[in-house]
Design a protein around this motif. Structure first.
Motif, PDB file in Angstrom:
ATOM      1  N   GLY A  83       5.180  -3.452  11.864  1.00 47.90           N
ATOM      2  CA  GLY A  83       6.426  -3.981  11.316  1.00 47.90           C
ATOM      3  C   GLY A  83       6.313  -4.283   9.838  1.00 47.90           C
ATOM      4  O   GLY A  83       7.229  -3.992   9.056  1.00 47.90           O
ATOM      5  N   LEU A  84       5.175  -4.873   9.436  1.00 44.64           N
ATOM      6  CA  LEU A  84       4.977  -5.178   8.014  1.00 44.64           C
ATOM      7  C   LEU A  84       4.852  -3.887   7.209  1.00 44.64           C
ATOM      8  O   LEU A  84       5.355  -3.788   6.090  1.00 44.64           O
ATOM      9  N   ARG A  85       4.205  -2.883   7.783  1.00 38.56           N
ATOM     10  CA  ARG A  85       4.126  -1.583   7.130  1.00 38.56           C
ATOM     11  C   ARG A  85       5.530  -1.011   6.898  1.00 38.56           C
ATOM     12  O   ARG A  85       5.831  -0.479   5.821  1.00 38.56           O
ATOM     13  N   ALA A  86       6.393  -1.129   7.894  1.00 36.87           N
ATOM     14  CA  ALA A  86       7.751  -0.600   7.773  1.00 36.87           C
ATOM     15  C   ALA A  86       8.514  -1.294   6.651  1.00 36.87           C
ATOM     16  O   ALA A  86       9.274  -0.657   5.909  1.00 36.87           O
ATOM     17  N   VAL A  87       8.317  -2.608   6.518  1.00 33.64           N
ATOM     18  CA  VAL A  87       8.984  -3.349   5.448  1.00 33.64           C
ATOM     19  C   VAL A  87       8.555  -2.811   4.087  1.00 33.64           C
ATOM     20  O   VAL A  87       9.388  -2.556   3.206  1.00 33.64           O
ATOM     21  N   ASP A 206      -2.975   0.793   4.538  1.00 37.78           N
ATOM     22  CA  ASP A 206      -4.004   0.671   5.579  1.00 37.78           C
ATOM     23  C   ASP A 206      -5.042  -0.385   5.191  1.00 37.78           C
ATOM     24  O   ASP A 206      -5.463  -1.196   6.026  1.00 37.78           O
ATOM     25  N   VAL A 207      -5.459  -0.355   3.927  1.00 39.71           N
ATOM     26  CA  VAL A 207      -6.472  -1.296   3.466  1.00 39.71           C
ATOM     27  C   VAL A 207      -5.956  -2.730   3.545  1.00 39.71           C
ATOM     28  O   VAL A 207      -6.637  -3.645   4.035  1.00 39.71           O
ATOM     29  N   PHE A 208      -4.736  -2.948   3.077  1.00 45.76           N
ATOM     30  CA  PHE A 208      -4.168  -4.303   3.112  1.00 45.76           C
ATOM     31  C   PHE A 208      -3.945  -4.768   4.551  1.00 45.76           C
ATOM     32  O   PHE A 208      -4.288  -5.906   4.905  1.00 45.76           O
TER      33      PHE A 208
END
Length: 214
Positions: A83-87, A206-208
């Motif tokens: 979800g955070l990736r999508a944001v 990916d790293v974060f």
């Protein structure tokens, strides 16, 4: 004598002003936007705009809020890393499509409500994943800066993705470096991986997001 046709009385709204402002900013940049120019775009007298906005600063704040409100915010309870990736994917795409938003953020004195809602949801996702406050603040700050940096570079570097010879030339340039001075670059140069702008952005995410755990 040619006269400019005026918009019908009562047809002007704040939404129309903001929409016209976004269109003008996308086409010509921040310096092009003035109340007088926007009134011309809307075919109204400049004073008509003041029935809906307080001036240029108010228009820019409304533009920033409208743009930021377009980000989809997932449910914090179930979002997780995906979800955070999508944001942040959505944020990156917004900045690439509307680069003037990067300039707008520097002109505004405080965060707009839509931006605050994004931060609130991002922190909620991180806290739901078990991050301590300091880690959550650092992670969000890093992700925002990384995303802004990728968006700033995008206009200059996305042409690399459309150039089939770019990476071959890059490899040749690396392999031409003195081996004694640049041993690590030379070691990687022969088999240098290809990264598109989106690939590099996703790799960074990916790293974060590894901080959130599996």
């Amino acid at each position: 004598m040619v006269t400019t046709k005026r918009a019908p009385r009562g047809s002007l709204t704040k939404d129309r002003i903001v929409t016209a402002a976004i269109d003008l900013l996308d086409r010509e940049g921040l310096d092009a936007l003035t109340v007088r120019r926007l009134a011309t775009e809307l075919q109204v007298r400049p004073m008509a705009l003041y029935n809906h906005v307080n001036g240029k600063a108010d228009i820019l704040a409304a533009v920033a809020e409208e743009m930021t409100s377009r980000l989809d915010l997932p449910d914090a309870a179930t979002a997780g890393a995906d979800g955070l990736r999508a944001v942040f994917r959505s944020y990156f795409r917004l900045l690439v499509e509307h680069p003037v938003l990067l300039q707008l953020n520097d002109t505004l004195e405080q965060a707009n409500p839509a931006e605050l809602r994004v931060s609130e949801r991002a922190y909620a996702i991180m806290r739901q994943a078990g991050l301590e406050p300091r880690d959550a603040v650092g992670l969000l700050a890093g992700m925002v800066r990384f995303t802004i940096g990728c968006a700033l570079l995008y206009p200059h570097r996305h042409a690399w993705d459309d150039d089939p010879g770019h990476w071959d030339r890059t490899r040749e340039a690396i392999m031409a470096l003195p081996a004694g001075e640049y041993p690590e670059l030379r070691a990687m140069g022969a088999d240098l991986p290809i990264f598109t702008q989106e690939d590099a952005f996703e790799f960074g995410l990916d790293v974060f997001l590894a901080r959130l755990g599996p």
